[in-house]
Structures are given as structure tokens and as C-alpha cells.
Design an enzyme around this catalytic site. Structure first.
Site, PDB file in Angstrom:
ATOM      1  N   GLY A   1       0.686  -1.224   0.057  1.00 43.00           N
ATOM      2  CA  GLY A   1      -0.034   0.078  -0.067  1.00 43.00           C
ATOM      3  C   GLY A   1       0.748   1.268   0.026  1.00 43.00           C
ATOM      4  N   THR A   2       1.954   1.386   0.711  1.00 47.64           N
ATOM      5  CA  THR A   2       2.716   2.274   1.024  1.00 47.64           C
ATOM      6  C   THR A   2       3.350   2.686  -0.513  1.00 47.64           C
ATOM      7  OG1 THR A   2       3.197   1.902   3.133  1.00 47.64           O
ATOM      8  CG2 THR A   2       4.925   3.421   2.125  1.00 47.64           C
TER       9      THR A   2
ATOM     10  N   GLN B   1      -8.023  -0.131   3.165  1.00 48.68           N
ATOM     11  CA  GLN B   1      -8.969  -0.791   4.058  1.00 48.68           C
ATOM     12  C   GLN B   1     -10.140  -1.174   3.524  1.00 48.68           C
ATOM     13  OE1 GLN B   1      -8.228  -1.719   7.299  1.00 48.68           O
ATOM     14  NE2 GLN B   1      -6.192  -1.154   7.506  1.00 48.68           N
TER      15      GLN B   1
ATOM     16  N   SER C   1      -3.489  -3.384  -0.631  1.00 49.81           N
ATOM     17  CA  SER C   1      -2.612  -3.694  -0.134  1.00 49.81           C
ATOM     18  C   SER C   1      -2.826  -5.342   0.174  1.00 49.81           C
ATOM     19  CB  SER C   1      -1.886  -3.164   1.130  1.00 49.81           C
ATOM     20  OG  SER C   1      -0.848  -4.130   2.069  1.00 49.81           O
ATOM     21  N   GLY C   2      -1.875  -6.265  -0.274  1.00 43.79           N
ATOM     22  CA  GLY C   2      -2.201  -7.752   0.019  1.00 43.79           C
ATOM     23  C   GLY C   2      -2.550  -8.180   1.556  1.00 43.79           C
ATOM     24  N   HIS C   3      -1.633  -7.709   2.473  1.00 43.01           N
ATOM     25  CA  HIS C   3      -1.749  -8.247   3.829  1.00 43.01           C
ATOM     26  C   HIS C   3      -2.839  -7.747   4.589  1.00 43.01           C
ATOM     27  CE1 HIS C   3      -0.202  -4.807   6.493  1.00 43.01           C
ATOM     28  NE2 HIS C   3       0.480  -4.393   5.277  1.00 43.01           N
TER      29      HIS C   3
ATOM     30  N   THR D   1      12.019  -7.616 -11.232  1.00 40.36           N
ATOM     31  CA  THR D   1      11.243  -8.735 -11.590  1.00 40.36           C
ATOM     32  C   THR D   1      10.069  -9.025 -10.801  1.00 40.36           C
ATOM     33  OG1 THR D   1      13.412  -9.794 -12.050  1.00 40.36           O
ATOM     34  CG2 THR D   1      11.808 -11.238 -11.331  1.00 40.36           C
TER      35      THR D   1
ATOM     36  N   CYS E   1       0.941   5.217  18.076  1.00 45.08           N
ATOM     37  CA  CYS E   1       2.012   5.720  18.915  1.00 45.08           C
ATOM     38  C   CYS E   1       3.051   4.873  19.454  1.00 45.08           C
ATOM     39  CB  CYS E   1       1.442   6.308  20.086  1.00 45.08           C
ATOM     40  SG  CYS E   1       1.241   5.208  21.754  1.00 45.08           S
TER      41      CYS E   1
HETATM   42  C1  PLP Z   1      -1.936  -0.787   6.019  1.00 46.47           C
HETATM   43  C2  PLP Z   1      -2.333   0.667   5.256  1.00 46.47           C
HETATM   44  C3  PLP Z   1      -1.365   1.289   4.429  1.00 46.47           C
HETATM   45  C4  PLP Z   1      -0.102   0.816   3.888  1.00 46.47           C
HETATM   46  O1  PLP Z   1       0.170  -0.402   3.328  1.00 46.47           O
HETATM   47  P1  PLP Z   1       1.369  -1.240   3.364  1.00 46.47           P
HETATM   48  O2  PLP Z   1       1.094  -2.651   2.381  1.00 46.47           O
HETATM   49  O3  PLP Z   1       1.537  -1.763   4.897  1.00 46.47           O
HETATM   50  O4  PLP Z   1       2.369  -0.658   2.840  1.00 46.47           O
HETATM   51  C5  PLP Z   1      -1.842   2.424   3.692  1.00 46.47           C
HETATM   52  N1  PLP Z   1      -2.943   2.777   3.858  1.00 46.47           N
HETATM   53  C6  PLP Z   1      -3.933   2.438   4.698  1.00 46.47           C
HETATM   54  C7  PLP Z   1      -5.303   2.949   5.002  1.00 46.47           C
HETATM   55  C8  PLP Z   1      -3.586   1.199   5.360  1.00 46.47           C
HETATM   56  O5  PLP Z   1      -4.267   0.496   6.274  1.00 46.47           O
END
Ligand code: PLP
Length: 400
Positions: free
Chosen positions: A72-73, A180, A200-202, A238, A326
Site C-alpha cells: 500500500g505504501t 482498508q 495492499s495484500g496483507h 522482477t 504511538c
Molecule cells: C496498512 C495501510 C497502508 C500501508 O500498506 P502497506 O502494504 O503496509 O504498505 C496504507 N494505507 C492504509 C489505510 C492502511 O491501512
């Protein structure tokens, strides 16, 4: 006792079906997806199939609109930097005060280095965007608007399609951090004004370190990473084939479980919320009561330290999170709750419980049993605790 995991907005367990789908790509199917030979081409085909699975979950018109990223970042950073580069005549960015650090920290950097002027739109006590302030900030100087689909701390959902329409009226690009939202609420990008979307996958039962950026067909794009011609020259390096295949599988499962998220998972969340508010004095729910993610519960417990609650919960085998990102030692409450003007005494004691399809009824029972005595103990020790009051006098949001 079985541990209770209620921190699914931080990360989710990788679904066993996802693990099974990705494993062959560490062993027999180890080829480079860009290679012409059979070792590579079979992996290339699997990577394409994953793109189709994501396309289906997002309801977008074309699978080439999806660019795989490291998460996501990276997707968030790529979107904003690309927009600024493709719109050289515009030097302003609009975002909100409650975005994830992946957006806020980049925006602060862009300001500091003089690369953009950033408008940070505020929210009300329910975390709802100040639409009037947003309208006022929009102009033909704005290169890109970046607003999150759903807030990771409170679950509050922004009316993202309408916000995108407004951006279009001023010729600005529109990006949404939907990390989210994807997998929790239905999304259909085909006929929307959204130009870019991060996921984001996780956060949807896939692995960490894989994500995607959707870029609408026809939207000009500049890559963040330059190098090989992977991802049609839009993201060099890759391909992380096993993780990409896992993300595709996670997307397909998310689509399959979407209805459950809205019914069973939401039911668990609602039951927890109701029971806690009933049993514990001086607490209230943070976030938009009308438009909120079905899995997220953020409760403010007045006159206690969130960290202390979390430590006691952890001892009882329950994993939750404080609203604040925090870091240890810092006593700053979360920027999201501060933007909502939640009083200090309550923002400090705000706890997020975030559910997923892995949760069961017993998880709710465990929290409902464990938390009231913890709160009693902590409040007995709190120098600020004035004793239970029927009326939460300090802060009582009234839904307008
Ligand atoms: C977790 C999250 C991210 C970051 O995603 P990563 O895959 O951990 O880099 C970005 N935005 C929101 C709203 C998130 O909850």
C-alpha cells in the site's frame, strides 16, 4: 487458552488457500515471468491470471489498469508523485488530516522540499470529511486529490465516488487509498471518476510486501521505479511472482467472502460494541455511526491509558490496538482522533478492535468478559477518574 486476534486492520492472517496457491512458485514454478521459455511463460500466465482476479474484485474495465507494487505504501507514493510529474503546471495537492502516514508523511515531505502546496482537509467529530472545505480548496491549481476510502483507525467511510466527481470538475486527478476498503465493501471502478486506487495484500488475507495501484486507462502515468520493462514499463523490477499469485487468490476469496463481511463479521462487531458500551461506564464509539467499515470498532474509554488497556488485554490473550500509531514512550494520541477533536482524556483511552472472517462468537465473549474488570482496576488507579457518571458530560457527539 486460544489467543483472540482482533487487530485485523493492522494485518490479517494469510488464508490457507492463499498459501497453497503461492507455494508452487517457490519450488517447481520458479521461472522469471518475463522469460520466453516454458519455465517463465507458465509463471507469466499465472501472473496474468492474478491480474484478472484483482480486476474482478475492483470492477475495473481492463486488467492492464493494475500495476503490482510492494504494498500500500508504494502504491500511495507512486500515485501522488506520478500525478505531480504528469501535471507540471499544477503544484497543489489536496488530502485529509486523517490519512495513513503513507500519504501524510509524503505530503509533508513534498511541502518541506517546496514541491507542492498541500491542503489538509479536516473532519468533524464523527470523522466525516468537511466537504465545504474540500470544495473551497479545489481549483485548477490542484494536480491531485488523495482521500482515503475508509479510515484504518475508525473505519469511517468517505463518500469517495462523489468526492472524485468534484475533483474532475476542476481537472484534478483523483487517487484513493482504499487499502482498508478493498475486500470489505463492494467497489466498482468501471464507471467511476476515480483515476487511481491503492490496495495492499496483507490487509485482505494475502501476504505482506505485495499490493497494487490501479491506474485508469488513459490517465497519464510516470513510474516511481525505473529499470526493466516489467509491468509495461510502469514498475521496474522482477515481479514478485509468488506474492502476486497470492494476491490474486486473496482477491478472489475476498469477493467470495464479501457478503459474510457485511453480515456475520459486522454482527460480531456490533455485538461487541453494544456489550462494551452497556457494561462499561464513560465510553463511546468513535467514527461515523452511519457509514463505517463492517469490521472496525473504535471505542474511547475515558480516564484510562490505552496502552495500559492493551497490556492487560494482551495478558488475557486478546490482541487489539490503540487508536494511536504511538510508538513506545510517545504520549501523543492518534492524529485521526485529534483531527476529530476527541477530548484528550478520551483519545488517550481509545482502543480499536478490528475483525475479520477468521473471528468467531467466542472472541466477542472473551473480550466482553475480560474488559470490564480491567477497566475497573485501571480507573481505580487513575488520578483523573471522577467516578462513573450516567451522562458522559465532557463529550457527547450528536449526529447531525
Ligand atoms: C496498512 C495501510 C497502508 C500501508 O500498506 P502497506 O502494504 O503496509 O504498505 C496504507 N494505507 C492504509 C489505510 C492502511 O491501512
Amino acid at each position: 487458552m486460544k489467543p483472540v486476534y482482533l487487530d485485523n486492520n493492522a494485518t490479517t492472517r494469510v488464508d490457507p488457500e492463499v498459501v497453497a496457491a503461492m507455494l508452487p512458485f517457490f519450488t517447481e514454478q520458479f521461472g522469471n515471468p518475463s522469460s520466453i521459455h516454458a519455465f517463465g511463460s507458465s509463471v507469466g500466465a499465472a501472473v496474468r491470471q492474478a491480474r484478472g482476479q484483482l480486476q474482478a474484485l475492483l470492477g475495473c474495465a481492463h486488467d492492464h489498469e493494475i500495476i503490482y507494487t510492494s504494498g500500500g505504501t508504494e502504491a500511495d507514493n507512486t500515485a501522488i508523485l506520478s500525478a505531480l510529474e504528469t501535471m507540471p503546471d499544477r503544484h497543489e495537492v489536496i488530502t485529509s488530516k486523517v490519512e495513513h502516514p503513507a500519504i501524510l508523511s509524503l505530503c509533508e515531505h513534498l511541502e518541506k522540499t517546496g514541491r507542492a502546496k498541500v491542503h489538509y482537509i479536516g473532519v468533524d467529530a464523527f470523522g466525516r470529511l468537511d466537504i465545504e472545505a474540500y470544495r473551497e480548496a479545489l481549483s485548477d491549481k490542484v494536480a491531485v486529490v488523495s482521500l482515503m476510502w475508509a479510515n484504518n483507525e475508525t473505519g469511517t467511510i468517505f463518500p469517495i465516488e462523489g468526492l472524485a466527481d468534484l475533483a474532475k470538475e476542476h481537472g484534478a486527478l483523483f487517487h484513493t487509498d482504499a487499502v482498508q476498503a478493498v475486500g470489505k465493501v463492494p467497489i466498482s471502478l468501471k464507471d467511476s471518476a476515480i483515476d487511481m486506487l491503492s490496495l495492499s495484500g496483507h490487509k485482505l488475507h494475502g501476504p505482506k510486501g505485495i499490493g497494487a495501484l490501479y491506474v485508469k486507462r488513459g490517465v497519464r502515468f510516470k513510474p516511481l521505479l525505473r529499470g526493466g520493462h516489467q509491468e509495461r514499463g510502469r514498475r521496474a523490477g522482477t515481479e514478485n511472482a509468488s506474492a502476486i499469485i497470492a494476491l490474486g487468490q486473496a482477491a478472489e476469496l475476498a469477493a467470495k467472502h464479501m457478503a459474510e463481511e457485511q453480515t456475520r463479521v459486522k454482527g460480531l462487531r456490533d455485538r461487541l460494541e453494544k456489550a462494551l458500551v452497556q457494561r462499561i461506564p464513560n465510553c463511546f464509539v468513535n467514527g461515523d455511526p452511519l457509514d463505517r467499515l463492517p469490521n472496525t470498532c473504535n471505542i474511547a474509554f475515558e480516564y484510562v491509558e490505552g496502552e495500559a488497556i492493551l497490556l492487560h488485554l494482551n495478558r488475557a490473550g486478546i490482541a487489539a490496538s490503540s487508536g494511536s500509531a504511538c510508538t513506545s514512550g510517545s504520549l501523543e494520541p492518534s492524529h485521526v482522533l485529534r483531527a476529530m477533536n476527541i477530548p484528550f482524556t478520551a483519545a488517550h483511552g481509545s482502543i480499536r478492535f478490528s475483525f475479520s472472517r477468521d473471528n468467531v462468537d467466542e472472541d466477542v465473549d472473551r473480550v466482553v468478559e475480560a474488559l470490564p474488570p480491567i477497566m475497573e482496576k485501571l480507573r481505580a488507579l487513575s488520578p483523573f477518574w471522577p467516578g462513573a457518571q450516567n451522562d458522559s458530560k465532557e463529550f457527547k457527539p450528536v449526529y447531525a
